[in-house]
Design a protein around this motif. Structure first.
Motif, PDB file in Angstrom:
ATOM      1  N   ASP A 141     -83.532  -3.035  28.471  1.00  0.00           N
ATOM      2  CA  ASP A 141     -84.559  -3.682  27.656  1.00  0.00           C
ATOM      3  C   ASP A 141     -84.549  -3.175  26.231  1.00  0.00           C
ATOM      4  OD1 ASP A 141     -85.432  -5.165  29.768  1.00  0.00           O
ATOM      5  OD2 ASP A 141     -87.026  -3.776  30.328  1.00  0.00           O
ATOM      6  N   ARG A 142     -84.863  -4.076  25.323  1.00  0.00           N
ATOM      7  CA  ARG A 142     -85.009  -3.690  23.934  1.00  0.00           C
ATOM      8  C   ARG A 142     -86.502  -3.617  23.626  1.00  0.00           C
ATOM      9  NH1 ARG A 142     -83.205  -9.663  22.465  1.00  0.00           N
ATOM     10  NH2 ARG A 142     -85.283 -10.516  22.420  1.00  0.00           N
ATOM     11  N   THR A 143     -86.838  -2.811  22.649  1.00  0.00           N
ATOM     12  CA  THR A 143     -88.237  -2.695  22.263  1.00  0.00           C
ATOM     13  C   THR A 143     -88.349  -2.759  20.751  1.00  0.00           C
ATOM     14  OG1 THR A 143     -88.101  -0.292  22.237  1.00  0.00           O
ATOM     15  CG2 THR A 143     -88.911  -1.298  24.257  1.00  0.00           C
ATOM     16  N   TRP A 144     -89.475  -3.246  20.293  1.00  0.00           N
ATOM     17  CA  TRP A 144     -89.783  -3.321  18.877  1.00  0.00           C
ATOM     18  C   TRP A 144     -90.792  -2.223  18.569  1.00  0.00           C
ATOM     19  CZ3 TRP A 144     -87.246  -6.875  15.895  1.00  0.00           C
ATOM     20  CH2 TRP A 144     -86.635  -7.946  16.549  1.00  0.00           C
ATOM     21  N   THR A 145     -90.528  -1.431  17.542  1.00  0.00           N
ATOM     22  CA  THR A 145     -91.479  -0.413  17.112  1.00  0.00           C
ATOM     23  C   THR A 145     -91.864  -0.694  15.670  1.00  0.00           C
ATOM     24  OG1 THR A 145     -89.650   1.054  16.528  1.00  0.00           O
ATOM     25  CG2 THR A 145     -90.662   1.398  18.672  1.00  0.00           C
ATOM     26  N   ALA A 146     -93.135  -0.481  15.373  1.00  0.00           N
ATOM     27  CA  ALA A 146     -93.654  -0.767  14.037  1.00  0.00           C
ATOM     28  C   ALA A 146     -93.146   0.257  13.033  1.00  0.00           C
ATOM     29  CB  ALA A 146     -95.176  -0.762  14.060  1.00  0.00           C
ATOM     30  N   LYS A 147     -92.647  -0.219  11.897  1.00  0.00           N
ATOM     31  CA  LYS A 147     -92.206   0.671  10.822  1.00  0.00           C
ATOM     32  C   LYS A 147     -93.412   1.246  10.086  1.00  0.00           C
ATOM     33  CE  LYS A 147     -87.996  -1.897   9.678  1.00  0.00           C
ATOM     34  NZ  LYS A 147     -87.363  -2.706   8.616  1.00  0.00           N
ATOM     35  N   PHE A 148     -94.434   0.412   9.909  1.00  0.00           N
ATOM     36  CA  PHE A 148     -95.599   0.787   9.125  1.00  0.00           C
ATOM     37  C   PHE A 148     -96.871   0.513   9.924  1.00  0.00           C
ATOM     38  CE2 PHE A 148     -92.323  -1.258   6.478  1.00  0.00           C
ATOM     39  CZ  PHE A 148     -91.872  -0.149   5.781  1.00  0.00           C
ATOM     40  N   PRO A 149     -97.318   1.462  10.756  1.00  0.00           N
ATOM     41  CA  PRO A 149     -98.554   1.233  11.518  1.00  0.00           C
ATOM     42  C   PRO A 149     -99.737   0.981  10.579  1.00  0.00           C
ATOM     43  CG  PRO A 149     -97.381   3.136  12.351  1.00  0.00           C
ATOM     44  CD  PRO A 149     -96.695   2.744  11.085  1.00  0.00           C
ATOM     45  N   GLN A 150    -100.595   0.054  10.968  1.00  0.00           N
ATOM     46  CA  GLN A 150    -101.703  -0.375  10.130  1.00  0.00           C
ATOM     47  C   GLN A 150    -103.026  -0.071  10.815  1.00  0.00           C
ATOM     48  OE1 GLN A 150    -101.397  -4.482   9.027  1.00  0.00           O
ATOM     49  NE2 GLN A 150    -103.512  -4.604   8.369  1.00  0.00           N
ATOM     50  N   GLU A 151    -103.923   0.561  10.092  1.00  0.00           N
ATOM     51  CA  GLU A 151    -105.272   0.833  10.598  1.00  0.00           C
ATOM     52  C   GLU A 151    -106.115  -0.426  10.432  1.00  0.00           C
ATOM     53  OE1 GLU A 151    -106.505   3.628  12.005  1.00  0.00           O
ATOM     54  OE2 GLU A 151    -104.559   4.635  11.867  1.00  0.00           O
ATOM     55  N   ILE A 152    -106.926  -0.732  11.447  1.00  0.00           N
ATOM     56  CA  ILE A 152    -107.828  -1.880  11.339  1.00  0.00           C
ATOM     57  C   ILE A 152    -109.226  -1.461  11.759  1.00  0.00           C
ATOM     58  CG2 ILE A 152    -106.072  -3.651  11.608  1.00  0.00           C
ATOM     59  CD1 ILE A 152    -106.883  -3.934  14.510  1.00  0.00           C
ATOM     60  N   GLY A 153    -110.225  -2.207  11.282  1.00  0.00           N
ATOM     61  CA  GLY A 153    -111.628  -1.896  11.545  1.00  0.00           C
ATOM     62  C   GLY A 153    -112.079  -2.303  12.934  1.00  0.00           C
ATOM     63  N   GLY A 154    -113.332  -1.973  13.249  1.00  0.00           N
ATOM     64  CA  GLY A 154    -113.900  -2.174  14.575  1.00  0.00           C
ATOM     65  C   GLY A 154    -113.897  -3.607  15.067  1.00  0.00           C
TER      66      GLY A 154
END
Length: 181
Positions: A141-154
């Motif tokens: 299996d291949r997987t995608w990982t985020a280069k730039f994780p993004q914070e989001i609000g509640g």
């Protein structure tokens, strides 16, 4: 007191569990069929071998696995592997991997889910750049990982959770990846 028997409760719980297990089995068998299109021998197809191992870990019956491999190799069923791109609540990037026998139907159903739950369809390449593709062990299996994780609000986090849950419930969707931290 109609409907309050011990056995009625068991019947409802078992029905819900069976339905959930059936969805998981369908996704796993679709992955096996898609992997078996090119080579039906798991010794020469690491992706098929990984899909079969995953199915066995989830207790998919061996007969069902064999049927999925035979159906893909003999009938040449027309399964397509698709990667869709979208933006979720708070501007989060979403990659959706699906396996479908009817691409147009799957596209329309996913667009509908996105519209109903605060997401936006994105053109090819507009989200993919935010992810790295890594191959699994043994060519699996291949997987995608985020280069730039993004914070989001509640509130956006809750909306994103609902959107991701709805996408994962869809029968054709195999995996959903997001860059939300």
């Amino acid at each position: 007191m109609s409907g309050h028997s011990h056995w009625a409760g068991i019947k409802h719980k078992k029905g819900a569990a069976d339905q959930k297990r059936g969805r998981v089995f369908s996704k796993l068998l679709a992955a096996i069929s898609a992997a078996a299109k090119t080579e039906s021998n798991p010794e020469f197809n690491p992706r098929l071998r990984t899909a079969i191992e995953t199915a066995k870990e989830n207790k998919v019956p061996a007969e069902n696995i064999e049927r999925a491999v035979q159906r893909a190799s003999e009938q040449g069923i027309n399964l397509e592997e698709l990667v869709f791109e979208a933006y979720g609540p708070g501007g989060t990037a979403i990659l959706i991997e699906a396996i479908s026998d009817k691409k147009n139907r799957t596209v329309q159903e996913i667009k509908l889910l996105l519209n109903e739950l605060g997401g936006k369809w994105a053109e090819g390449g507009s989200v993919r750049w935010a992810f790295d593709l890594s191959a699994g062990g043994n060519g699996g299996d291949r997987t995608w990982t985020a280069k730039f994780p993004q914070e989001i609000g509640g509130e956006d986090k809750n909306k994103l959770g609902a959107l991701l849950a709805a996408l994962e419930e869809h029968g054709d969707v195999q995996n959903v990846y997001t860059n939300a931290a």
